[in-house]
Design a protein around this motif. Structure first.
Motif, mmCIF file in Angstrom:
data_model
loop_
_atom_site.group_PDB
_atom_site.id
_atom_site.type_symbol
_atom_site.label_atom_id
_atom_site.label_comp_id
_atom_site.label_asym_id
_atom_site.label_seq_id
_atom_site.Cartn_x
_atom_site.Cartn_y
_atom_site.Cartn_z
ATOM 1 N N SER A 63 0.822 -1.215 0.000
ATOM 2 C CA SER A 63 0.000 0.000 0.000
ATOM 3 C C SER A 63 0.855 1.264 0.000
ATOM 4 C CB SER A 63 -0.952 0.002 1.199
ATOM 5 O OG SER A 63 -0.231 -0.061 2.417
ATOM 6 N N SER A 64 1.945 1.286 0.787
ATOM 7 C CA SER A 64 2.792 2.484 0.822
ATOM 8 C C SER A 64 3.517 2.676 -0.504
ATOM 9 C CB SER A 64 3.804 2.400 1.970
ATOM 10 O OG SER A 64 4.660 1.281 1.818
ATOM 11 N N LEU A 65 3.872 1.578 -1.171
ATOM 12 C CA LEU A 65 4.520 1.674 -2.481
ATOM 13 C C LEU A 65 3.562 2.269 -3.506
ATOM 14 C CD1 LEU A 65 6.747 1.089 -4.557
ATOM 15 C CD2 LEU A 65 5.818 -1.235 -4.752
ATOM 16 N N MET A 66 2.329 1.777 -3.526
ATOM 17 C CA MET A 66 1.357 2.272 -4.495
ATOM 18 C C MET A 66 0.989 3.723 -4.209
ATOM 19 S SD MET A 66 -0.976 -1.152 -5.052
ATOM 20 C CE MET A 66 -1.836 -0.528 -6.483
ATOM 21 N N ASP A 67 0.957 4.086 -2.933
ATOM 22 C CA ASP A 67 0.709 5.480 -2.581
ATOM 23 C C ASP A 67 1.853 6.368 -3.059
ATOM 24 O OD1 ASP A 67 -0.754 7.592 -1.035
ATOM 25 O OD2 ASP A 67 1.102 7.579 0.129
ATOM 26 N N HIS A 68 3.082 5.847 -2.979
ATOM 27 C CA HIS A 68 4.256 6.628 -3.380
ATOM 28 C C HIS A 68 4.296 6.854 -4.891
ATOM 29 C CE1 HIS A 68 8.346 8.149 -3.454
ATOM 30 N NE2 HIS A 68 8.674 7.210 -4.323
ATOM 31 N N VAL A 69 4.124 5.807 -5.676
ATOM 32 C CA VAL A 69 4.256 5.961 -7.130
ATOM 33 C C VAL A 69 3.001 6.567 -7.751
ATOM 34 C CG1 VAL A 69 5.941 4.103 -7.315
ATOM 35 C CG2 VAL A 69 3.516 3.578 -7.619
ATOM 36 N N GLY A 70 1.837 6.329 -7.126
ATOM 37 C CA GLY A 70 0.596 6.909 -7.625
ATOM 38 C C GLY A 70 0.361 6.611 -9.094
ATOM 39 N N SER A 71 0.050 7.650 -9.848
ATOM 40 C CA SER A 71 -0.207 7.504 -11.283
ATOM 41 C C SER A 71 1.072 7.547 -12.103
ATOM 42 C CB SER A 71 -1.144 8.621 -11.758
ATOM 43 O OG SER A 71 -0.501 9.890 -11.637
ATOM 44 N N GLY A 72 2.209 7.779 -11.427
ATOM 45 C CA GLY A 72 3.476 7.912 -12.142
ATOM 46 C C GLY A 72 3.774 9.323 -12.593
ATOM 47 N N LYS A 73 2.973 10.294 -12.121
ATOM 48 C CA LYS A 73 3.112 11.688 -12.572
ATOM 49 C C LYS A 73 4.515 12.236 -12.331
ATOM 50 C CE LYS A 73 1.231 14.820 -9.962
ATOM 51 N NZ LYS A 73 2.393 15.651 -9.513
ATOM 52 N N ASP A 74 5.098 11.939 -11.184
ATOM 53 C CA ASP A 74 6.404 12.513 -10.850
ATOM 54 C C ASP A 74 7.531 11.938 -11.704
ATOM 55 O OD1 ASP A 74 5.782 14.312 -8.535
ATOM 56 O OD2 ASP A 74 4.960 12.454 -7.743
ATOM 57 N N TRP A 75 7.252 10.863 -12.416
ATOM 58 C CA TRP A 75 8.232 10.271 -13.341
ATOM 59 C C TRP A 75 7.830 10.502 -14.803
ATOM 60 C CZ3 TRP A 75 6.585 8.375 -8.783
ATOM 61 C CH2 TRP A 75 7.559 8.095 -7.820
ATOM 62 N N GLY A 76 6.789 11.301 -15.015
ATOM 63 C CA GLY A 76 6.311 11.556 -16.371
ATOM 64 C C GLY A 76 5.618 10.362 -16.990
ATOM 65 N N LEU A 77 5.022 9.502 -16.155
ATOM 66 C CA LEU A 77 4.415 8.272 -16.658
ATOM 67 C C LEU A 77 2.887 8.284 -16.581
ATOM 68 C CD1 LEU A 77 6.911 5.627 -15.200
ATOM 69 C CD2 LEU A 77 6.643 6.287 -17.601
ATOM 70 N N ASN A 78 2.298 9.438 -16.299
ATOM 71 C CA ASN A 78 0.830 9.533 -16.339
ATOM 72 C C ASN A 78 0.425 9.909 -17.759
ATOM 73 O OD1 ASN A 78 2.069 12.048 -15.976
ATOM 74 N ND2 ASN A 78 0.217 12.962 -15.096
ATOM 75 N N ARG A 79 0.407 8.904 -18.622
ATOM 76 C CA ARG A 79 0.262 9.118 -20.057
ATOM 77 C C ARG A 79 -1.022 8.479 -20.579
ATOM 78 N NH1 ARG A 79 5.501 10.093 -21.815
ATOM 79 N NH2 ARG A 79 4.936 9.567 -23.935
ATOM 80 N N LYS A 80 -1.498 8.987 -21.728
ATOM 81 C CA LYS A 80 -2.652 8.374 -22.377
ATOM 82 C C LYS A 80 -2.270 7.051 -23.026
ATOM 83 C CE LYS A 80 -5.287 12.592 -23.328
ATOM 84 N NZ LYS A 80 -5.895 13.446 -24.381
ATOM 85 N N ARG A 81 -1.056 6.985 -23.556
ATOM 86 C CA ARG A 81 -0.558 5.750 -24.154
ATOM 87 C C ARG A 81 0.641 5.275 -23.354
ATOM 88 N NH1 ARG A 81 -0.683 6.865 -30.730
ATOM 89 N NH2 ARG A 81 -2.937 7.293 -30.874
ATOM 90 N N GLY A 82 0.578 4.046 -22.911
ATOM 91 C CA GLY A 82 1.636 3.544 -22.050
ATOM 92 C C GLY A 82 1.470 4.107 -20.655
ATOM 93 N N GLY A 83 2.597 4.338 -19.976
ATOM 94 C CA GLY A 83 2.541 4.885 -18.631
ATOM 95 C C GLY A 83 2.903 3.848 -17.587
#
Length: 377
Positions: A63-83
């Protein structure tokens, strides 16, 4: 080589030697260096290598890992394609327990992700290794060699490295081809230790997973690589930078102390490739008029009125006047009261050390205070 590689992180590793450090969190979510988590390094390496499609396979206390990475926004991975995609164990189909039975069973839960992807190659790694690398050079050499699998390794023959000796050791020939590999719990004569980073064709990994599941094979190294070693062309890729392997409490402590060294900081954080992490909007640290800081990392949101030497202080900690912290790691929201003296100590999150308490360990055996604990005089 943009869009050539898919990334897959095995964040479900277990290491009992880390004891209470991973009792309430996964190893991948373990805080490092004042503001990072262990997964930040491998995930950032992938992003810096133009990998835009990353899966994270979880297993324990995720749970803490998933809370940390979230949608991947901080790594530029909150994308429409891929991510960024996360694979909790309950979707692996391993039964009612909600936890997959083995690494290969966990990989089974990623088959849909792997089959849907379009990238021809996959980079498979584990997040317990602290390093900073661009994987594109490894991919180029992998393609040029015609290998089935490329494995990243480093020279662990030097006693000064912060990696325990147990692990997979490789014997490369002059061309870099791996002619032998083995697992050893002690220092091995080969000296070339695997970093658990692999590049191969995506379809090859799919074949490995399907064959392993059909034959109830559990372990990637012992049940997949070793039985197929004679028919596979496995190439080695030597990494020559800083490597820290978080495989024990002592290793965790020593790696954090390494991050206070300027040469290590320069290589990991101030080179061409950045290390990304979840951002925080905390206020800057506040230092009192009698605060005395030397060779330490103090994170945002801290209030420091005491003495801090050779230590790492995470976000939101309070250190009162007269308190002395030396050679220690204080995780987020810690409190150290007046006159307290701690040395060679690891404090987990939300720990309170009250006035005049004394704690002292050693570099080989640091004192560990578990999450939420209180220590009185």
């Amino acid at each position: 080589m943009e869009n050539q590689m898919l990334g897959l992180i095995n964040a479900g590793e277990e290491n009992r030697r880390l004891q209470d450090l991973v009792r309430t969190r996964s190893l991948s979510a373990l805080p490092v260096g004042g503001r990072y988590r262990t997964i930040d390094f491998l995930l950032s390496n992938m992003v810096n290598s133009a990998i835009k499609n990353v899966g994270i396979m979880t297993r324990y206390n995720y749970s803490s890992l998933m809370d940390h990475v979230g949608s991947g926004k901080d790594w530029g991975l909150n994308r429409k394609r891929g991510g960024l995609y996360t694979f909790p164990p309950y979707i692996s189909g391993s039964g009612r327990s909600g936890e997959y039975a083995s690494v290969m069973d966990g990989l089974r839960g990623t088959l849909g992700f792997l089959k849907k992807a379009s990238e021809p190659y996959i980079l498979l790694g584990r997040s317990y290794v602290i390093f900073n690398s661009d994987f594109n050079d490894m991919l180029e050499k992998h393609i040029d060699s015609g290998a089935d699998i490329s494995m990243m390794y480093f020279d662990n023959s030097d006693d000064a490295t912060n990696c325990d000796y147990d692990g997979v050791y490789l014997k490369p020939d002059e061309s870099g081809r791996i002619t032998d590999m083995c697992y050893s719990e002690t220092k091995h004569r080969y000296g070339k230790k695997s970093m658990d980073v692999y590049i191969m064709k995506r379809e090859l990994l799919i074949d490995f997973i399907q064959e392993a599941v059909s034959h109830n094979r559990k372990h990637f190294f012992f049940d997949v690589l070793i039985p197929n070693f004679d028919r596979l062309y496995i190439q080695g890729y030597e990494y020559k930078g800083y490597v820290g392997c978080i495989t024990s409490v002592e290793a965790y402590y020593n790696i954090n102390m390494d991050l206070l060294k300027q040469d290590v900081q320069k290589e990991l954080f101030f080179g061409k490739n950045k290390v990304y992490t979840r951002t925080s909007d905390s206020a800057p640290a506040r230092y009192g008029i009698e605060a005395n800081i030397s060779n330490s990392l103090i994170s945002s949101g801290c209030e420091v009125d005491g003495t801090v030497e050779n230590s790492i202080i995470f976000r939101g900690c309070q250190i009162e006047k007269g308190a002395v912290i030396r050679n220690s790691i204080v995780m987020a929201e810690g409190f150290i009261g007046k006159g307290a003296d701690i040395n060679h100590t690891i404090m987990d999150r939300h720990v309170k050390i009250y006035s005049n308490a004394h704690l002292s360990g050693s570099r080989q055996h640091p004192v560990f205070i578990p999450k939420g604990a209180s220590v009185n005089e």
